[in-house]
Design a protein around this motif. Structure first.
Motif, PDB file in Angstrom:
ATOM      1  N   CYS A   1      30.834  30.225  30.872  1.00 25.17           N
ATOM      2  CA  CYS A   1      31.262  30.968  32.060  1.00 25.17           C
ATOM      3  C   CYS A   1      32.780  30.997  32.179  1.00 25.17           C
ATOM      4  CB  CYS A   1      30.648  30.349  33.310  1.00 25.17           C
ATOM      5  SG  CYS A   1      28.858  30.559  33.438  1.00 25.17           S
ATOM      6  N   LEU A   2      33.421  29.854  31.910  1.00 21.08           N
ATOM      7  CA  LEU A   2      34.883  29.806  31.988  1.00 21.08           C
ATOM      8  C   LEU A   2      35.516  30.722  30.945  1.00 21.08           C
ATOM      9  CD1 LEU A   2      35.486  25.984  32.563  1.00 21.08           C
ATOM     10  CD2 LEU A   2      35.869  27.842  34.202  1.00 21.08           C
ATOM     11  N   ALA A   3      34.967  30.711  29.711  1.00 16.94           N
ATOM     12  CA  ALA A   3      35.498  31.573  28.657  1.00 16.94           C
ATOM     13  C   ALA A   3      35.342  33.041  29.030  1.00 16.94           C
ATOM     14  CB  ALA A   3      34.791  31.285  27.334  1.00 16.94           C
ATOM     15  N   SER A   4      34.188  33.383  29.592  1.00 17.66           N
ATOM     16  CA  SER A   4      33.946  34.771  29.997  1.00 17.66           C
ATOM     17  C   SER A   4      34.873  35.175  31.127  1.00 17.66           C
ATOM     18  CB  SER A   4      32.483  34.932  30.431  1.00 17.66           C
ATOM     19  OG  SER A   4      31.593  34.577  29.383  1.00 17.66           O
ATOM     20  N   MET A   5      35.097  34.269  32.063  1.00 18.79           N
ATOM     21  CA  MET A   5      35.992  34.571  33.186  1.00 18.79           C
ATOM     22  C   MET A   5      37.425  34.759  32.708  1.00 18.79           C
ATOM     23  SD  MET A   5      34.420  31.899  35.983  1.00 18.79           S
ATOM     24  CE  MET A   5      35.794  32.117  37.119  1.00 18.79           C
ATOM     25  N   LEU A   6      37.868  33.923  31.768  1.00 18.81           N
ATOM     26  CA  LEU A   6      39.225  34.074  31.248  1.00 18.81           C
ATOM     27  C   LEU A   6      39.364  35.392  30.494  1.00 18.81           C
ATOM     28  CD1 LEU A   6      42.056  33.028  30.796  1.00 18.81           C
ATOM     29  CD2 LEU A   6      41.205  31.727  28.827  1.00 18.81           C
ATOM     30  N   PHE A   7      38.357  35.721  29.697  1.00 11.50           N
ATOM     31  CA  PHE A   7      38.371  37.001  28.982  1.00 11.50           C
ATOM     32  C   PHE A   7      38.477  38.166  29.974  1.00 11.50           C
ATOM     33  CE2 PHE A   7      35.863  40.659  27.523  1.00 11.50           C
ATOM     34  CZ  PHE A   7      36.587  41.019  26.388  1.00 11.50           C
ATOM     35  N   ALA A   8      37.642  38.121  31.004  1.00 14.85           N
ATOM     36  CA  ALA A   8      37.664  39.181  32.012  1.00 14.85           C
ATOM     37  C   ALA A   8      38.995  39.229  32.743  1.00 14.85           C
ATOM     38  CB  ALA A   8      36.517  38.984  33.001  1.00 14.85           C
ATOM     39  N   ALA A   9      39.547  38.051  33.055  1.00 18.25           N
ATOM     40  CA  ALA A   9      40.829  38.012  33.769  1.00 18.25           C
ATOM     41  C   ALA A   9      41.957  38.610  32.939  1.00 18.25           C
ATOM     42  CB  ALA A   9      41.166  36.573  34.140  1.00 18.25           C
ATOM     43  N   MET A  10      41.871  38.488  31.615  1.00 14.60           N
ATOM     44  CA  MET A  10      42.929  39.005  30.759  1.00 14.60           C
ATOM     45  C   MET A  10      42.872  40.525  30.627  1.00 14.60           C
ATOM     46  SD  MET A  10      43.288  36.152  27.733  1.00 14.60           S
ATOM     47  CE  MET A  10      44.647  37.029  26.968  1.00 14.60           C
ATOM     48  N   ILE A  11      41.669  41.097  30.598  1.00 21.24           N
ATOM     49  CA  ILE A  11      41.584  42.548  30.392  1.00 21.24           C
ATOM     50  C   ILE A  11      41.542  43.326  31.707  1.00 21.24           C
ATOM     51  CG2 ILE A  11      40.394  42.190  28.203  1.00 21.24           C
ATOM     52  CD1 ILE A  11      37.818  43.194  29.560  1.00 21.24           C
ATOM     53  N   THR A  12      41.206  42.642  32.814  1.00 23.00           N
ATOM     54  CA  THR A  12      41.056  43.353  34.094  1.00 23.00           C
ATOM     55  C   THR A  12      42.328  44.040  34.567  1.00 23.00           C
ATOM     56  OG1 THR A  12      39.215  41.944  34.789  1.00 23.00           O
ATOM     57  CG2 THR A  12      40.443  43.086  36.520  1.00 23.00           C
ATOM     58  N   PRO A  13      43.521  43.420  34.454  1.00 22.67           N
ATOM     59  CA  PRO A  13      44.718  44.136  34.911  1.00 22.67           C
ATOM     60  C   PRO A  13      44.906  45.489  34.222  1.00 22.67           C
ATOM     61  CG  PRO A  13      45.222  41.818  34.619  1.00 22.67           C
ATOM     62  CD  PRO A  13      43.844  42.025  34.078  1.00 22.67           C
ATOM     63  N   TRP A  14      44.575  45.561  32.955  1.00 17.63           N
ATOM     64  CA  TRP A  14      44.707  46.839  32.256  1.00 17.63           C
ATOM     65  C   TRP A  14      43.668  47.846  32.744  1.00 17.63           C
ATOM     66  CZ3 TRP A  14      48.498  49.106  30.115  1.00 17.63           C
ATOM     67  CH2 TRP A  14      48.315  50.221  29.302  1.00 17.63           C
ATOM     68  N   LEU A  15      42.461  47.367  33.024  1.00 19.71           N
ATOM     69  CA  LEU A  15      41.429  48.261  33.559  1.00 19.71           C
ATOM     70  C   LEU A  15      41.814  48.768  34.948  1.00 19.71           C
ATOM     71  CD1 LEU A  15      38.187  46.342  32.499  1.00 19.71           C
ATOM     72  CD2 LEU A  15      39.474  48.063  31.226  1.00 19.71           C
TER      73      LEU A  15
END
Length: 466
Positions: A233-247
């Protein structure tokens, strides 16, 4: 008993220290020689002298970033905001341009130098991957072939694009996945999630492999009885947090959801139309066709991509058999190098390109049947990564992201063949040696018989003469 118990751990520690020192020397050599050879080619070819008119999408966007126009205009004309390609590499290029000047020899030298650094580091990553899977000795061979062979010099020394970093990222991601599966730990989960975020922002084509790495790490940790759900869950959240600003940026700029890069349906359109050869016709590209450029400008980027999507899907609907035929051919062409026949000034010919594909796939067959540690992680890049290119179009440069894995699998194939042939060769050599010894043993016996016969004959002649 106590003495033995004390000595054995000390011996183990000493052996580990010796191995560590040996690997450090190996990695320093791989890096130094790999970088020197590649950057030497940059200097020899004078790649740092930027040719006029060679501004492709990432360089055009980087120029606009460096000059204060934002992430925009992929075709060297002021056409407004873009999401044509992923953001990481253009931002890296713009940083270099800001520091050393637009397209100056120093800027281009720095860019190619960084690409050579990444290519040299990939040799180290190959050995690290092999050490955790098929064996360090095979990794040594594969790493040195990668380091020394000019076959792998093309992209870091001639093209300013994300090919080189994609190959490094894919290999390091597999290494991190194996380490995470071996030991678990929150830091390793976060490291994997963070690196996948960087990979997605660099080359979104890589993320097809993401579910397999996460699932493998979670499964192995679960079998070992370690906690895995929280880390996943933490890995998925970090992944999402990194790409979300661009989205979010894309949503704000374009008024609707746009993923990490927007141009896939345009690429799909290049390879799929009635009477297409499936290769991605450059005549339909805005940089090669003024009519297409006018359409891109008049419709806007998102409108143009929507038009390309509708046109391509209409072709698929009207000519499903033709689309299937093109797709099946592209599956073959991705691996055999046929697109090289359509490239001007090609570095290789198809006969130089396909052997790595063939050996890599044969090596994968042995990996799947013998199942060394992490075998499924070799299958995912070869089966999943090329799928978007099968559906759109393929060129030789797209394979480079998984060439480190293909090379390692090729070396594994050679080891398997040698392992099967070695006993046969030894038996043949032993048989020939035994024949030689028997022959050597028979020679003195035959000689003594001849001498005895000669002696008898001599005595008989002497009696007859008397």
């Amino acid at each position: 008993m106590t003495t033995v118990a004390v000595i054995l751990p000390r011996q183990k520690v000493a052996a580990e220290a010796s191995d560590s020192a040996s690997y450090t020397r190996l990695y320093l050599l791989l890096f130094a020689i790999g970088f020197a050879l590649r950057f030497g080619m940059v200097l020899w070819r004078k790649s740092y002298i930027f040719p006029p008119g060679w501004i492709f999408e990432n360089l055009s966007i980087a120029t606009n970033l460096a000059t204060g126009h934002g992430f925009s205009s992929p075709f060297n004309l002021q056409t407004g905001p873009t999401a044509w390609i992923a953001p990481a590499y253009p931002f890296f290029l713009s940083t270099v341009f800001k520091a050393f000047g637009l397209y100056s020899s120093i800027s281009m030298g720095v860019i190619f130098g960084v690409q050579c650094v990444m290519a040299a580091a990939t040799g180290i990553a190959i050995h690290c991957l092999a050490k955790r899977t098929v064996g360090a000795s095979m990794g040594r061979w594969a790493a040195w072939i990668w380091t020394l062979s000019p076959f792998f010099f093309r992209w870091p020394t001639t093209w300013v694009w994300d090919f080189t970093v994609s190959a490094l990222l894919m290999t390091v991601l597999l290494v991190l996945t194996l380490d995470l599966a071996q030991s678990g730990g929150t830091k390793r989960w976060l490291g994997l999630g963070g690196l996948w975020g960087l990979a997605a922002l660099t080359n979104p084509a890589l993320i097809g492999v993401l579910p397999f790495t996460m699932a493998y790490a979670a499964y192995v940790n679960r079998l070992a009885g370690r906690k895995w759900l929280r880390g996943l869950c933490l890995a998925s959240m970090l992944f999402a947090a990194m790409i979300t600003p661009w989205l979010i940026r894309n949503e704000i700029v374009f008024g609707h959801f746009v993923f990490l890069r927007s141009n896939y349906w345009f690429e799909f359109h290049l390879g799929n139309y009635h009477f297409s050869n499936g290769m991605g016709f450059s005549g339909k590209h805005p940089t090669k066709n003024p009519i297409q450029m006018y359409k891109y400008i008049s419709l806007g980027e998102q409108g143009y991509i929507q038009w390309a999507k509708n046109d391509a899907l209409q072709f698929v609907h009207d000519y499903p058999g033709e689309f299937l035929n093109l797709t099946l051919h592209r599956v073959w062409w991705f691996w055999d190098g046929t697109p090289l026949n359509y490239e001007s000034g090609g570095w290789w010919k198809p006969w130089q390109f396909w052997p790595l594909s063939c050996a890599g796939w044969l090596g994968l067959l042995f990996v799947l049947t013998r199942r060394p540690r992490g075998w499924i992680l070799f299958a995912a890049p070869l089966f999943i990564y090329p799928v978007p290119y099968y559906l759109s179009y393929c060129t030789s440069k797209y394979r480079h992201a998984i060439e480190p894995e293909l090379l390692l699998l090729s070396v594994y194939l050679a080891y398997v063949i040698w392992g099967e042939m070695n006993p046969i060769v030894r038996r043949v050599v032993a048989w020939r040696n035994s024949l030689g010894r028997e022959h050597e043993a028979e020679v003195p016996v035959q000689a003594s018989r001849h001498i005895a016969s000669f002696t008898v004959l001599s005595k008989s002649l002497s009696r007859d003469l008397r």
